[in-house]
Motif scaffolding. Structure first.
Motif: not given
Length: 202
Positions: A89, A187, A191
């Motif tokens: 990711r 995680p 982003e």
């Protein structure tokens, strides 16, 4: 206006497990990992990360300090190097950066750990051609000189840079220099941090 994205490596772009090193050395020596852990991950490792000693000197120094038996390099090297895992990711974000963003890798690492990273993420040199690796430049975070070297690679001022790291003290050190910095704790954090700062392309 040019912008820079300064990226830590471990637990930001790839994952790692120091426990693997300790378990392998414990198995090879018969010595409890708790007894030698402070010598493996401490001042001696920092000298290795700063490029002041080579791998063999690091291995022998740890053995001497921790009272470990002499181990062959073909035991030490995989125990130390092979601890990294891809973070798909996170790696997938690099090609998505906005065109005006120059990414720079800013990592406290050593040659063997870098080899381990490249074994699981061989595309990194292509995606991150600008790298301020501690063992190559002789500085390690949170030393301001490490951040300054990274800024110079991107040819930007601190106000035009963003920094991502998994350790709070590194984030604080970057902010003290006027760099917009954020923590990556799990995680999705990378982003989210890039998106909220408009660092990802459409």
């Amino acid at each position: 206006m040019a912008r820079a994205l300064l990226l830590d490596l471990g637990n930001v772009l790839v994952r790692f497990d120091h426990g693997l090193t300790l378990a392998r050395l414990e198995k090879a020596t018969g010595v409890s990992a708790a007894a030698f852990k402070p010598y493996v991950f401490g001042p001696l490792e920092r000298e290795f990360d700063l490029g002041r000693v080579d791998a063999q000197t690091f291995f022998r120094s740890v053995e001497a300090a921790a009272g470990l038996p002499r181990l062959a390099d073909d035991v030490w090297i995989p125990a130390w190097r092979d601890i990294f895992f891809r973070d798909e990711r996170a790696l997938a974000l690099l090609p998505r950066l906005a065109p005006d963003v120059t990414p720079v890798l800013v990592s406290n690492t050593n040659p063997l750990h870098w080899d381990g990273v490249l074994a699981v993420a061989p595309e990194l040199p292509r995606l991150l051609p600008r790298r301020a690796l501690s063992f190559e430049i002789g500085f390690a975070k949170p030393d301001p000189a490490h951040f300054e070297a990274a800024l110079a690679l991107a040819d930007v001022l601190p106000r035009d840079a963003v920094f991502a790291d998994d350790r709070a003290e590194m984030v604080a050190a970057a902010r003290a220099l006027g760099i917009d910095a954020f923590g990556v704790r799990g995680p999705g954090d990378l982003e989210e941090g890039l998106r909220t700062r408009s660092l990802l392309g459409s």
